[in-house]
Design a protein around this motif. Structure first.
Motif, PDB file in Angstrom:
ATOM      1  N   SER A 100      -5.732  -0.109  -7.571  1.00 29.36           N
ATOM      2  CA  SER A 100      -4.621   0.195  -6.676  1.00 29.36           C
ATOM      3  C   SER A 100      -3.434   0.659  -7.511  1.00 29.36           C
ATOM      4  O   SER A 100      -3.450   0.556  -8.736  1.00 29.36           O
ATOM      5  CB  SER A 100      -4.242  -1.056  -5.892  1.00 29.36           C
ATOM      6  OG  SER A 100      -3.972  -2.103  -6.789  1.00 29.36           O
ATOM      7  N   LEU A 136       1.678   6.459  -7.968  1.00 29.36           N
ATOM      8  CA  LEU A 136       2.360   6.068  -9.207  1.00 29.36           C
ATOM      9  C   LEU A 136       3.606   5.254  -8.916  1.00 29.36           C
ATOM     10  O   LEU A 136       4.125   4.568  -9.796  1.00 29.36           O
ATOM     11  CB  LEU A 136       2.726   7.308 -10.027  1.00 29.36           C
ATOM     12  CG  LEU A 136       1.556   8.051 -10.667  1.00 29.36           C
ATOM     13  CD1 LEU A 136       2.062   9.223 -11.476  1.00 29.36           C
ATOM     14  CD2 LEU A 136       0.747   7.121 -11.549  1.00 29.36           C
ATOM     15  N   ARG A 137       4.100   5.340  -7.685  1.00 30.30           N
ATOM     16  CA  ARG A 137       5.312   4.590  -7.354  1.00 30.30           C
ATOM     17  C   ARG A 137       5.010   3.345  -6.528  1.00 30.30           C
ATOM     18  O   ARG A 137       5.921   2.692  -6.052  1.00 30.30           O
ATOM     19  CB  ARG A 137       6.293   5.508  -6.614  1.00 30.30           C
ATOM     20  CG  ARG A 137       7.065   6.422  -7.551  1.00 30.30           C
ATOM     21  CD  ARG A 137       8.040   7.305  -6.840  1.00 30.30           C
ATOM     22  NE  ARG A 137       7.365   8.446  -6.230  1.00 30.30           N
ATOM     23  CZ  ARG A 137       7.394   8.701  -4.932  1.00 30.30           C
ATOM     24  NH1 ARG A 137       8.043   7.900  -4.116  1.00 30.30           N
ATOM     25  NH2 ARG A 137       6.755   9.749  -4.447  1.00 30.30           N
ATOM     26  N   LYS A 138       3.715   3.051  -6.369  1.00 33.33           N
ATOM     27  CA  LYS A 138       3.381   1.886  -5.546  1.00 33.33           C
ATOM     28  C   LYS A 138       3.053   0.677  -6.406  1.00 33.33           C
ATOM     29  O   LYS A 138       2.668   0.794  -7.567  1.00 33.33           O
ATOM     30  CB  LYS A 138       2.165   2.216  -4.662  1.00 33.33           C
ATOM     31  CG  LYS A 138       2.511   3.124  -3.511  1.00 33.33           C
ATOM     32  CD  LYS A 138       1.424   3.116  -2.478  1.00 33.33           C
ATOM     33  CE  LYS A 138       1.732   2.080  -1.442  1.00 33.33           C
ATOM     34  NZ  LYS A 138       1.280   2.356  -0.109  1.00 33.33           N
ATOM     35  N   GLY A 139       3.184  -0.485  -5.806  1.00 36.20           N
ATOM     36  CA  GLY A 139       2.821  -1.710  -6.509  1.00 36.20           C
ATOM     37  C   GLY A 139       1.315  -1.866  -6.565  1.00 36.20           C
ATOM     38  O   GLY A 139       0.574  -1.121  -5.925  1.00 36.20           O
ATOM     39  N   SER A 140       0.864  -2.822  -7.392  1.00 36.39           N
ATOM     40  CA  SER A 140      -0.580  -3.004  -7.564  1.00 36.39           C
ATOM     41  C   SER A 140      -1.006  -4.353  -7.035  1.00 36.39           C
ATOM     42  O   SER A 140      -0.229  -5.309  -7.024  1.00 36.39           O
ATOM     43  CB  SER A 140      -0.962  -2.945  -9.029  1.00 36.39           C
ATOM     44  OG  SER A 140      -0.321  -1.876  -9.648  1.00 36.39           O
ATOM     45  N   VAL A 141      -2.251  -4.413  -6.634  1.00 33.45           N
ATOM     46  CA  VAL A 141      -2.865  -5.689  -6.267  1.00 33.45           C
ATOM     47  C   VAL A 141      -4.089  -5.856  -7.149  1.00 33.45           C
ATOM     48  O   VAL A 141      -4.900  -4.949  -7.268  1.00 33.45           O
ATOM     49  CB  VAL A 141      -3.291  -5.676  -4.786  1.00 33.45           C
ATOM     50  CG1 VAL A 141      -3.986  -6.981  -4.451  1.00 33.45           C
ATOM     51  CG2 VAL A 141      -2.097  -5.465  -3.907  1.00 33.45           C
TER      52      VAL A 141
END
Lengths: 213, 661, 302
Positions: free
Chosen positions: C215, C48-53
């Motif tokens: 992601s 939930l705290r990561k960026g998306s690709v």
């Protein structure tokens, strides 16, 4: 008659379906053996204990559960076949047909003029379902071994029906039936071995080529 | 009486207006203007009829009109009742939408056959309205034939294509075989009641041999029109080859005329025999399952939609069968649930199927092909159409919160109730059947939607797709909004069909008959609301996270393969193959594959896959060609010499005079 | 009221723990220490705290897929009774909505997979929709059988009706139902023997390959949704398989948690001792499950 016997009969019917759905011969043989053992236990649940009964139970378990499966397994081993390759009808359809047959067995059983004490039991539907399963295996499978298994299932069906009559039926008749079958299996085993040695196939649909012109 | 506001009069005027609305389009000089005028007239007819319907639904009773025609079949009656209203409502809506769709899809400026198309469209709609209003056997048959023939001319509009001609001929054969059965039906009706007029409801006895013949004739005649299996063989070809808005009308409306006919004939009889209910239930279940299995294997978008029409008609018949069984076994729950389910599904199918067919028109217009595997990636290029088709696809799969779910819910309730209470719950089998059908529908429509709209374009033409004009999108928006509303507020849908259910079952709809079992309309509204609220919450949360966090864009991961092309995408045929193989004989796929002798196939080898039509290809075509050969000696009668033909006429007259004496 | 709050808390907090228990069990069988029990929670929070690709091919549907799926499963979770407590919402025929909400979830998961244009994900989607389609009739036949036994069409009544006494009376058919439902549970949640969630080969996967391109937060939601689905279907299963009630509310909740943990361990054991089935055998097993449940119905009818 108690509910445990009923549950065992359910198991017998389930084993029917398992056999219809499985392609591995060894697995089918084990399933038949398991069915035989269950059938051996059944009389002792239904009837009051006696020496006679113990003898029947032991002999049935020995014959159906150990000797016959061992013989067929041996034949399979010698003939180097592991699975039924091309049944006439696929596994899913036969499984489905088996389910339909089981349902029909319940319908037939409800219509038979049975004695009231037999009406509430699963014996009659289980017997008819097993009979029909035997026929199904006999008609849909190619390999001679599968056919033998089919005969065994058929005989198991007749045996279940006989459960209702064990008291009326003399012991010798039952034993005679078993012996007949045993001889039949022997003959078949020998024949199969011979055929597979001579023709390197035991596909019954190809045996038609052996007929005399 | 105020004639201007009289509902039946309004509806008759609308029917006439609709039937004649195509005339201006025929003017050769002013084709474009004529087409506009045609559309205006057709929409006006829909609005006018809609006004009539509104009055009917608010409690006004329609008058009965008597047509004193010079034909020797007695005066013909025209009337309305809740059953006709149920079918008139979608009719007016869809024919209006189809008319709006036409000018952009089939513009008179570029299409020479546009005049013919609009002319027969009007006649088609008008004919169907008359079918619903007629209360006399002969008038009914006349209207029926107008409808059937207009449909033939509509479907063969595109005359350049050989496939169209073939589909048209098969359709013509099928519809006339059906009409033949209807002749038997109405002739027997006359023999029983002494008049061609429809008898009052619940008056004939169904247990005489004549009645049995009548019922079977109705089932064959109307079943052929409805596309019930095994009379469905004409349907995929006809729907696929007609212009899209015509397919929308045929699938959404004309099939329903078959259902209407059966319901109308059933209404004559007091209490139908049990076999009738079981037969309908079995045929319905078969059609539903086999129809959707066929649809799953299709590669042609419109054939896929057509096969799914067979499925939906099957679902409607499941409901009708359930209600008949219920009325024989004295189970008001089955009657109510069956009829509710069937009638709601009739309305629903007339919303989402035309939506999907109009959408297929947009795609054909844009990409120039019906083949699924040549589309792809269109969600980017046609965002509005993509959204509208998603609504249609979800609705046709019967998924909540859309309208398709509401109809199926009632059928499930009936089936589950039967499973809970009946001594031998055979009707309960409807539930697993519907579950399987629903699962297959998801396969079918995920496949269609995914292959058309998602992924990368699979062909040049899909890449350079034309955008549809607002004239094409507007009717779709209307239908999609109605689908959404009907799904979100199921009570409205129930209220809509309630009068027809009450009228048909012969007693007012009384939910208390169901005892403790209540249709979950209120809770359904709550659940719909909850679902949407949760979705909204999650969407906001996700949006918030997305904005806070870094974002990257790369091509789809191809497991390390460096030169991906759109052609390596999973095709529609591969997507459905697993399921199609499982339902083998039902979906009847035909494959042609090269013989492999080495590691690689020989150059030029190809693999082909198509969904076959078993009944048509293996039974009917051989039968017809055999009978063609067997009766070839009859051709000697037809040799082109006029004087011999006159002799035939003379001989016939002679025989008739002797016989008639 | 308190039951309602506990219901929501369980739905929100428990699911990842089940996955943790399954992995721990499998690790124990393999003789490893394994990841901590709470690892799935860390994973989800991290995601939930990561960026998306995002793939260049994808559209809004790809982003909407996980959201609709999770919303549908969350809605379904309100309908199923947990432990011996009636569900938050219950009405006649809620079981139909329950089954169809999973259909909605499936539609969107599969569509989002197709949106990437990858043939692996297409394959996964095709398998998922096909196998679920075959699992659905089993669920309905089983629910009809239970509805007949309990005389109700509400999940809350149907699933709290079974008792040990009922098991003694109709043992055979209950046993068949439990077997059929266990097969459905494994198939619907893409566990071994239907699908191996931990394999490293995309070609053989079903669920995991469908969500390959997701992601960041979206993937976190997907993981949570999958775990929640396991909880919801698992609750349905344990209600029938372990119908024990103590009479006290809180003790019942404890019993429920224990039974869910036991179920997770059981799944872990199945995954450790069985191999994945060949793809062609899966439909056979699913049809077999339908036959089992039909058989149970037949026995109840007698």
């Amino acid at each position: 008659m108690n509910s445990l016997a009923d549950q065992l009969l359910v198991l017998v019917m389930l084993i029917n379906l398992v056999m219809l759905g499985s392609s591995r011969l060894i697995f089918s043989i084990r399933a038949v053996a398991a069915q035989g053992v269950i059938l051996g236990i059944l009389p002792s649940l239904v009837h009051p204990l006696s020496f006679h009964l113990v003898a029947i139970t032991a002999s049935i378990i020995l014959a159906k559960g150990i000797v016959i499966p061992y013989l067929i397994g041996d034949a399979v081993h010698k003939a180097h076949i592991r699975r039924e390759v091309e049944p006439f009808i696929g596994y899913l359809p036969t499984l489905f047909l088996g389910a339909v047959c089981t349902a029909l067995a319940f319908v037939f059983a409800a219509r038979l003029p049975l004695a009231p004490e037999h009406r509430s039991l699963l014996v009659v539907p289980a017997s008819i379902a097993t009979l029909l399963t035997g026929f199904l295996i006999l008609t849909t499978r190619r390999k001679a071994i599968s056919q033998v298994i089919g005969y065994l299932v058929l005989e198991n069906g007749i045996f279940v029906f006989g459960l209702l009559l064990t008291e009326a039926m003399p012991f010798m008749v039952e034993a005679g039936a078993l012996l007949d079958l045993l001889v039949g299996i022997f003959v078949m085993g020998i024949v199969i071995n011979q055929i597979s040695q001579e023709f390197s196939t035991i596909d019954t649909s190809r045996l038609r080529a052996l007929k005399e012109e | 009486m105020n004639l201007t506001g009289e509902p039946t009069a309004l509806l008759l005027t609308a029917a006439l207006l609709l039937a004649l609305s195509g005339l201006p389009g025929l003017l050769p000089r002013f084709a474009v203007l004529g087409q506009r005028l045609t559309v205006t007239l057709a929409v006006a007819a829909s609005l006018l009829g809609g006004g009539g319907l509104l009055r009917l639904m608010t409690g006004t009773t329609g008058a009965v009109y008597q047509l004193d025609w010079p034909l020797p079949f007695g005066p013909a009656l025209l009337a309305t009742d809740p059953l006709s209203t149920l079918f008139l409502l979608p009719l007016l809506l869809v024919s209006g939408c189809a008319a709006l769709f036409t000018p952009t899809y089939w513009p008179a400026a570029t299409r020479r056959d546009a005049g013919r198309l609009t002319f027969f469209s009007g006649l088609f709609g008008g004919g169907m309205m008359l079918v619903l209003l007629a209360r006399n056997g002969v008038l009914f048959l006349v209207a029926w034939e107008v409808m059937a023939l207009a449909a033939y001319f509509l479907l063969t509009t595109d005359q350049r294509d050989g496939g169209v001609q073939r589909a048209g001929t098969i359709y013509l054969l099928a519809t006339h075989t059906g009409t033949m059965a209807l002749f038997v039906l109405f002739a027997l009706l006359k023999a029983v009641t002494g008049s061609f007029d429809f008898p009052p409801s619940h008056t004939l006895t169904p247990f005489s041999p004549v009645a049995v013949v009548m019922l079977v004739a109705a089932l064959v005649g109307f079943g052929a029109k409805a596309g019930l299996m095994p009379f469905h063989f004409w349907l995929p070809g006809a729907h696929a080859n007609a212009p899209s808005q015509v397919s929308a009308m045929m699938s959404g409306l004309m099939l329903k005329m078959g259902v209407y006919g059966i319901l109308r004939v059933f209404l004559f009889f007091t209490d139908l025999p049990t076999w009738c209910g079981w037969l309908l239930l079995a045929l319905g279940g078969w059609s539903a399952l086999n129809g959707i299995a066929l649809a799953a294997g299709q590669r042609d978008l419109k054939r896929l939609l057509a096969c799914s029409s067979i499925e939906n008609i099957g679902i409607v018949f499941i409901g009708i069968g359930m209600s008949l069984i219920g009325s024989r076994t004295g189970s008001p729950v089955l009657v109510l649930c069956g009829l509710m389910g069937a009638f709601i599904h009739i309305v629903n199918h007339a919303l989402f199927k035309p939506l999907l067919f109009l959408g297929s028109g947009v795609l054909i217009h844009g990409v120039g092909t019906r083949e699924l595997d040549r589309m792809g990636g269109l969600a980017d290029r046609l965002p509005v159409t993509a959204f509208l088709m998603l609504v249609g696809g979800l609705a046709i799969c019967g998924l909540p919160p859309l309208n398709g779910f509401v109809g199926e819910l009632f059928l499930y309730l009936g089936a589950l109730y039967d499973g809970m209470t009946a001594p031998l719950p055979l009707v309960a089998l409807v539930a697993p059947t519907l579950a399987l059908v629903g699962g297959l529908a998801v396969i079918t429509f995920v496949k269609a939607y995914g292959v058309i709209f998602l992924g990368n374009p699979r062909s040049r033409r899909a890449e350079e797709v034309h955008r549809p004009g607002p004239g094409m999108v507007a009717p779709m928006v209307l239908l999609a909004v109605l689908c959404l509303l009907a799904g979100l507020f199921p009570l409205g849908l129930v209220r809509l069909v309630q009068p027809a259910v009450g009228f048909y079952s012969g007693r007012a709809v009384d939910w208390s008959l169901l005892g403790p079992l209540q249709p979950p309309l209120g809770p359904l509204l709550l659940m719909n609301g909850l679902l949407l609220a949760l979705l909204l919450f999650l969407a906001l949360f996700y949006r918030m996270r997305l904005h806070r966090l870094p974002r990257g864009t790369v091509p789809t991961w191809g497991c390390g393969y460096q030169a991906p092309s759109p052609r390596i995408q999973y095709t529609g045929a591969s997507f459905s193959e697993l399921a199609v193989n499982l339902f083998g004989p039902m979906a009847s796929p035909r494959r042609s594959r090269p013989r492999l002798s080495g590691i690689f196939p020989a150059p030029g080898a190809s693999f082909g896959y198509r969904a076959a039509e078993l009944l048509l290809e293996q039974v009917l075509t051989p039968l017809f060609s055999w009978s063609g050969q067997a009766f070839s000696w009859l051709r000697r009668l037809q040799h082109g010499r006029v004087h011999i033909y006159v002799l035939y006429i003379f001989a016939t007259l002679f025989v008739l005079m002797i016989w008639g004496r | 009221m308190i039951d309602g709050i506990i219901h929501c808390l369980v739905v929100l907090l428990l699911p990842p723990l089940l996955i943790g228990i399954i992995t721990k069990t499998k690790a124990a069988f393999a003789g490893r220490v394994g990841a901590p029990l709470l690892q799935p929670y860390y994973d989800i929070l991290k995601l939930l705290r990561k960026g998306s690709v995002f793939s260049t091919t994808t559209t809004w549907l790809f982003r909407a897929g996980p959201l609709v799926t999770l919303a549908a499963i969350l809605t379904a979770s309100l309908l199923v009774p947990l432990g011996r407590h009636p569900a938050l919402i219950s009405f006649d025929g809620d079981l139909i909505l329950f089954a169809y909400l999973f259909g909605l979830a499936r539609f969107f998961t599969a569509s989002a997979a197709l949106d990437t244009g990858s043939s692996f994900e297409g394959m996964g989607a095709a398998r998922e929709v096909t196998f679920s389609c075959l699992a659905e009739p089993t669920l309905f036949v089983a629910l009809i059988t239970l509805a007949r036994i309990s005389g109700s069409l509400r999940l809350s009544t149907i699933l709290t009706y079974p008792t040990p006494a009922l098991w003694r009376a109709t043992g055979a058919s209950m046993l068949l139902l439990v077997a059929a439902l266990f097969i459905v549970l494994l198939a619907e949640n893409c566990r071994i023997p239907f699908d191996d969630p931990t394999t490293h080969l995309e070609l053989t996967m079903i669920h995991e390959v469908m969500v390959l391109d997701h992601s960041g937060p979206a993937f976190g939601l997907i993981l949570y949704g999958a775990a929640l689905k396991l909880l919801v279907l698992g609750a349905l299963f344990t209600a029938i398989a372990l119908p024990v009630s103590t009479g006290s509310d809180l003790a019942d909740w404890g019993l429920f948690l224990a039974s869910m943990a036991a179920l997770a361990v059981a799944i872990g054991v199945v995954e450790s001792v069985m191999a994945r089935l060949r793809l062609v055998r899966i439909p056979q097993l699913l049809v077999g499950a339908t036959i089992l449940s039909a058989f149970a119905m037949l026995l109840v009818l007698r």
